[in-house]
Every structure is written in structure tokens, then in C-alpha cells.
Design an enzyme around this catalytic site. Structure first.
Site, short mmCIF file in Angstrom:
data_model
loop_
_atom_site.label_atom_id
_atom_site.label_comp_id
_atom_site.label_asym_id
_atom_site.label_seq_id
_atom_site.Cartn_x
_atom_site.Cartn_y
_atom_site.Cartn_z
CG ASP A 27 -2.13 -1.04 1.06
OD1 ASP A 27 -2.28 -1.52 -0.28
OD2 ASP A 27 -2.83 -1.05 1.86
CG ASN A 37 -4.10 5.73 3.62
OD1 ASN A 37 -4.95 5.24 3.11
ND2 ASN A 37 -3.06 4.83 4.05
NE ARG A 77 -1.07 19.78 28.17
CZ ARG A 77 -0.55 18.83 28.83
NH1 ARG A 77 -1.25 17.57 29.60
NH2 ARG A 77 0.72 18.79 29.29
CG ASP A 79 0.43 11.52 22.51
OD1 ASP A 79 0.77 12.14 23.68
OD2 ASP A 79 1.01 10.27 22.97
CB THR A 113 -8.63 0.02 6.84
OG1 THR A 113 -8.10 0.58 5.42
CG2 THR A 113 -10.05 -0.19 6.53
#
Length: 296
Positions: A76, A150, A178, A180, A191
Site C-alpha cells: 500500500d 490515507n 491536549r 499526542d 483502515t
């Protein structure tokens, strides 16, 4: 019988030996049955032992202009890289899986001739997949941009480091966070990284964008699905320490500084992804994700 295609491009993975063997099979076979074939110029050294004229090796932009069908060999990741370029052209794209999961490159290489014969005879259907455009602004001036098939992922350049940002949908404030980071995904990318972060699987025929928080600092934060016609604007807090970045499809990095603004929206170009008639999206999901089949 009249040909559906006359000119075919072969695009591929340079360092994978199995993919190289598939390239070496495809070119002589396609030319022997009467097709004009061009090859990704990144393969020129790899395929030196096959009699391919030098003028047949072209870059991705030239392949998109010359060919009517592109066959992408690899995983992919190869498809993602090719898609960002080939979406600019009116070319159909099909994938042969020589990678791992293979959601986008779904053709089994063991049966490639049988499947491609049907495709070349017109036994196929086409899905139109949209891409996301990402633009980074510093003091209202655009400083970088890129495409993603993606997802576009905002995160800190430091590992396990939380950042603060605000999210606007069409200039309407949605939420501050807030965490990551944030994954902004197309249905194609639902997916991929989005799924591994708890996002929903979105049918590829839906015009939707998914916003998936990454390790948010609140239990009430949940994935949000919006119509793809909306424009997402992220304002990165000037209180953040160090630099952040946007990663497009896990391949291209755009530097983001504290106080920058990020616009993410549906690009006007589409990837025309071709499937053999036997292709079934839910069969792919069952196979790749280990879902149970019917018990009776």
C-alpha cells in the site's frame, strides 16, 4: 475484440525481490499480447537484464500523461506514493500486492495473469477515492503543502510529547485539545493509522473525513466524522514547546511551528482505483482483519 486500453504503465517497488520478479513477468507478457508498455524510471537499473528500450522508462508524472492504465506492484505504501502523483491525471490505477496488508493493492500475484486478462477485457469497475490537501501557514503566509490519500497526522516531533491545538470546521470552533496529536483521515485511510488509533472503518464510497484524537488528555474525547466538503483548520498553540509536524500518508513531513495554522480539505483531484469484478470490499476486510466468516 477492441482493446479497452492501449498503453499501460508499470510502477513498482525497487528493493523487494518478489516485486521485481513480478515486474520481470509483467513487461514481456503485456508487450507480447500487443500493449504499449512504459515503466517507472526508478526501476531502470533493477530491470537491466530485460530488453526494455531506454525511452520506455518515464517518471510518474510522464507515466500519468502517457498511459491509460497504471499497474502498481508492491504494498500500500507504493500505491500511496503513486496515488499522490497519478491523481493529477485521468488514469486508471490497479494494484498487485507484494507488500503486507494490501488494502489498496489487492490482486493476488499468484493469479495476476488470469485477473489482468479479465481487467484488460473490460471486466472491472472503478472507485473514485479523494485525497486531502494540507497547507501550513505561518503569519498568514503559506510555507508548505502536500497531499494525502490515507491521512494527515498532526503530532509533536518529540516522542510521547503532548501538544495543544484548536480545531475549527469551516471557521466554526469545534474543540480544543491536549493530546499526542490528531489523525485526519479519508475513508481510504480509515483502515490504516486511524484504525489502529481507535477510529471507525468508513466505507470508501462515503464522502467523509474522520478526526481521530491520539491519546487525548480527557476521557470524553472521541472520533468525529464530518462531511468531506468541510474545511478543517487547526491552530497550534503558541504555548507548545519545540516543533510539531504534519505527516502525510506516513511518508512526507511538513514542519509546524507553535502558532502556525493548518488547513486540511478535500483536493479537487481523484484517484481512479480499478478493481476486478470479483473484488469485494467486505471480503477484503474479513481477510485482512481476521473477521469470522459465516458459520453455516
Amino acid at each position: 475484440m477492441k482493446k479497452i486500453f492501449n498503453t499501460i504503465a508499470i510502477i513498482g517497488k525497487v528493493k523487494n525481490q518478489q516485486a521485481i520478479e513480478t515486474h520481470k513477468e509483467l513487461y514481456p507478457w503485456l508487450t507480447s499480447i500487443g500493449y504499449q508498455v512504459f515503466v517507472d524510471d526508478r526501476l531502470s537499473e533493477t530491470l537491466h537484464d530485460i530488453d526494455i528500450p531506454r525511452k520506455k522508462f518515464l517518471n510518474l508524472i510522464e507515466l500519468g500523461k502517457k498511459a491509460e492504465l497504471a499497474i502498481v506492484v508492491g504494498g500500500d505504501g507504493n500505491m500511496l506514493g503513486a496515488a499522490r502523483v497519478l491523481s493529477r491525471s485521468n488514469i486508471l490505477v490497479i494494484g498487485i500486492n507484494r507488500g503486507n496488508l494490501g488494502f489498496l493493492t489487492a490482486i493476488d500475484p499468484e493469479n495476476l495473469r488470469l485477473i489482468l486478462k479479465d481487467v484488460l477485457a473490460g471486466k472491472y469497475f472503478v472507485e473514485k477515492r479523494f485525497l486531502l490537501e494540507t497547507e501550513i501557514y505561518h503569519h498568514k503566509q503559506i510555507k508548505s503543502q502536500n497531499l494525502a490519500l490515507n491521512e494527515a497526522v498532526l503530532h509533536s516531533s518529540q516522542v510521547a510529547h503532548m501538544i495543544e491545538f484548536e480545531v475549527y470546521i469551516d471557521d466554526t470552533f469545534a474543540f480544543s485539545q491536549r493530546s499526542d496529536g490528531l489523525i485526519i483521515s479519508t475513508p481510504t485511510g480509515s483502515t490504516a493509522y486511524s484504525l489502529s488509533s481507535g477510529g471507525p472503518i468508513v466505507s470508501p464510497d462515503l464522502n467523509a473525513i474522520t478526526l481521530v484524537p491520539m491519546s487525548p488528555h480527557t476521557l470524553s474525547s472521541r472520533p468525529l466524522v464530518i462531511n468531506s466538503k468541510h474545511i478543517i483548520r487547526l491552530i497550534v498553540s503558541s504555548n507548545n514547546y519545540g516543533n510539531q509536524e504534519i505527516i502525510c500518508d506516513g511518508q512526507n513531513s511538513l514542519l509546524v511551528s507553535p502558532g502556525d495554522e493548518i488547513l486540511i480539505y478535500q483536493n479537487s483531484n481523484l484517484l481512479h482505483l480499478l478493481h476486478p469484478r470479483s473484488y469485494n470490499y467486505y471480503h477484503v476486510l474479513r481477510n485482512k482483519l481476521g473477521w469470522l466468516n459465516k458459520s453455516c
